[in-house]
Design a protein around this motif. Sequence first.
Motif, mmCIF file in Angstrom:
data_model
loop_
_atom_site.group_PDB
_atom_site.id
_atom_site.type_symbol
_atom_site.label_atom_id
_atom_site.label_comp_id
_atom_site.label_asym_id
_atom_site.label_seq_id
_atom_site.Cartn_x
_atom_site.Cartn_y
_atom_site.Cartn_z
ATOM 1 N N PHE A 45 13.374 -85.168 40.619
ATOM 2 C CA PHE A 45 14.326 -85.469 41.549
ATOM 3 C C PHE A 45 15.715 -86.253 41.114
ATOM 4 C CE2 PHE A 45 16.791 -88.095 44.584
ATOM 5 C CZ PHE A 45 17.105 -87.212 45.574
ATOM 6 N N THR A 46 16.775 -85.610 41.175
ATOM 7 C CA THR A 46 17.974 -86.330 40.983
ATOM 8 C C THR A 46 19.143 -85.874 41.847
ATOM 9 O OG1 THR A 46 18.957 -84.439 39.416
ATOM 10 C CG2 THR A 46 17.693 -86.427 38.457
ATOM 11 N N VAL A 47 20.086 -86.581 42.186
ATOM 12 C CA VAL A 47 21.246 -86.336 43.206
ATOM 13 C C VAL A 47 21.591 -85.091 42.828
ATOM 14 C CG1 VAL A 47 23.050 -87.215 44.514
ATOM 15 C CG2 VAL A 47 21.344 -88.602 43.694
ATOM 16 N N LEU A 48 22.198 -84.834 41.447
ATOM 17 C CA LEU A 48 22.904 -83.768 41.009
ATOM 18 C C LEU A 48 21.665 -82.377 40.959
ATOM 19 C CD1 LEU A 48 24.835 -85.008 38.282
ATOM 20 C CD2 LEU A 48 25.575 -83.805 40.328
ATOM 21 N N GLY A 49 20.781 -82.691 40.043
ATOM 22 C CA GLY A 49 19.818 -81.671 39.789
ATOM 23 C C GLY A 49 19.175 -80.945 41.216
ATOM 24 N N THR A 50 18.833 -81.953 41.924
ATOM 25 C CA THR A 50 18.197 -81.323 43.409
ATOM 26 C C THR A 50 19.086 -81.802 44.756
ATOM 27 O OG1 THR A 50 16.801 -83.517 43.471
ATOM 28 C CG2 THR A 50 15.936 -81.253 42.501
ATOM 29 N N TRP A 178 37.656 -84.180 51.912
ATOM 30 C CA TRP A 178 38.816 -83.588 51.379
ATOM 31 C C TRP A 178 39.253 -83.918 49.863
ATOM 32 C CZ3 TRP A 178 44.442 -85.106 51.289
ATOM 33 C CH2 TRP A 178 45.246 -84.153 51.053
ATOM 34 N N PHE A 179 39.136 -85.072 49.502
ATOM 35 C CA PHE A 179 39.787 -85.505 48.174
ATOM 36 C C PHE A 179 38.719 -84.997 47.137
ATOM 37 C CE2 PHE A 179 42.163 -88.871 50.265
ATOM 38 C CZ PHE A 179 43.302 -88.553 49.580
ATOM 39 N N GLY A 180 37.318 -84.970 47.652
ATOM 40 C CA GLY A 180 36.300 -84.392 46.890
ATOM 41 C C GLY A 180 36.357 -83.132 46.278
ATOM 42 N N ALA A 181 37.226 -82.207 47.096
ATOM 43 C CA ALA A 181 37.367 -80.958 47.092
ATOM 44 C C ALA A 181 38.509 -80.502 45.674
ATOM 45 C CB ALA A 181 37.760 -80.148 48.219
ATOM 46 N N PRO A 191 28.612 -80.480 35.704
ATOM 47 C CA PRO A 191 27.780 -79.958 36.650
ATOM 48 C C PRO A 191 27.954 -80.580 38.117
ATOM 49 C CG PRO A 191 26.827 -81.745 35.168
ATOM 50 C CD PRO A 191 28.018 -81.195 34.620
ATOM 51 N N TRP A 192 28.865 -81.588 38.301
ATOM 52 C CA TRP A 192 29.195 -82.091 39.654
ATOM 53 C C TRP A 192 30.090 -81.458 40.161
ATOM 54 C CZ3 TRP A 192 34.062 -83.756 39.438
ATOM 55 C CH2 TRP A 192 34.606 -84.226 38.161
ATOM 56 N N PRO A 196 28.348 -77.718 46.712
ATOM 57 C CA PRO A 196 29.470 -78.607 47.290
ATOM 58 C C PRO A 196 29.426 -80.072 46.827
ATOM 59 C CG PRO A 196 27.631 -78.801 48.891
ATOM 60 C CD PRO A 196 27.216 -78.074 47.674
ATOM 61 N N ILE A 197 28.891 -80.328 45.560
ATOM 62 C CA ILE A 197 28.429 -81.655 44.882
ATOM 63 C C ILE A 197 29.754 -82.752 45.202
ATOM 64 C CG2 ILE A 197 27.743 -82.815 43.029
ATOM 65 C CD1 ILE A 197 26.095 -80.487 42.316
ATOM 66 N N SER A 198 30.898 -82.394 44.600
ATOM 67 C CA SER A 198 31.868 -83.389 44.707
ATOM 68 C C SER A 198 32.394 -83.529 46.015
ATOM 69 C CB SER A 198 33.049 -82.677 43.875
ATOM 70 O OG SER A 198 33.525 -81.464 44.532
ATOM 71 N N CYS A 199 32.293 -82.668 46.968
ATOM 72 C CA CYS A 199 32.674 -82.855 48.359
ATOM 73 C C CYS A 199 31.699 -83.710 49.160
ATOM 74 C CB CYS A 199 32.865 -81.599 48.993
ATOM 75 S SG CYS A 199 34.107 -80.487 48.413
ATOM 76 N N SER A 200 30.472 -83.665 49.009
ATOM 77 C CA SER A 200 29.335 -84.284 49.326
ATOM 78 C C SER A 200 29.479 -85.798 48.894
ATOM 79 C CB SER A 200 28.079 -83.936 49.379
ATOM 80 O OG SER A 200 27.644 -83.574 48.022
ATOM 81 N N PHE A 201 29.619 -85.831 47.682
ATOM 82 C CA PHE A 201 29.957 -87.089 47.120
ATOM 83 C C PHE A 201 31.303 -87.801 47.399
ATOM 84 C CE2 PHE A 201 27.679 -86.544 42.542
ATOM 85 C CZ PHE A 201 26.280 -86.584 43.176
ATOM 86 N N GLY A 202 32.245 -87.145 47.702
ATOM 87 C CA GLY A 202 33.622 -87.674 48.137
ATOM 88 C C GLY A 202 33.230 -88.166 49.820
#
Length: 230
Positions: A45-50, A178-181, A191-192, A196-202
């Motif tokens: 499990f990783t926040v990016l990989g899964t 919005w900024f994460g997009a 990979p990020w 929608p990884i960058s958006c969910s991180f944002g």
Amino acid sequence: MRWGPANPDATMKEVEVRRLFAANLLCVFAVAVTAVVPAFLWDGFTVLGTHLAWLCICSVCVGAVNVILHLVLKPNRSPKRSSLAHKISRFLKCCIYFFMSCIVFHAIIVLYGAPLLGSVTETFLFSVLLSTFTTLQCLCMLGPNIQAWIRVFSKNGAMSIWESSLQITTVCSILGAWFGAFPIPLDWDRPWQVWPISCSFGATFGYVAGLIIAPLWIHWNRKQLTYKSR
């Protein structure tokens, strides 16, 4: 020299700010737990990989903590006692509103350029995360009352410290998404940058930032803040 009694309103407001800050810190802790604890229970499990699994875990954990905190703290306690039938009806309406919020966010995200058919699961889970950070808080605080939602997000519409915090965390979450997009179309091949990884991180960073900023801003401006009675 004789000292007069402390202003009871100021003392009460200070106590509410402390309760708000403690509640918000618990929500921040819940977000941190979703990124760390599953790795000890789930190999690989990783926040990016899964990431899709993390979206589900984060939505469930943050949502559960928000519901429990509002049940315990009762920041918008109503003086009227409601019947069991009314509580069940209110709960069902909240569930319907939350699901509708997920659908609306999904549609808005697609209109802003997300894949229509290629990444339906990813887009919907991101919509659930956004709804957890925004709509769920509104439902916990205000219930399924659209007029109250409109009031809170109108100018000078907040009637309590908790509603001011609701404004700040909701806006920060949406702005963060919005900024994460912005990095997605760049050719960095990171990979990020996968949707929608960058958006969910944002959105998550915006939510956490809002949770921290809200009580600090309210404390800093406590003398200027005045709330209209209901």
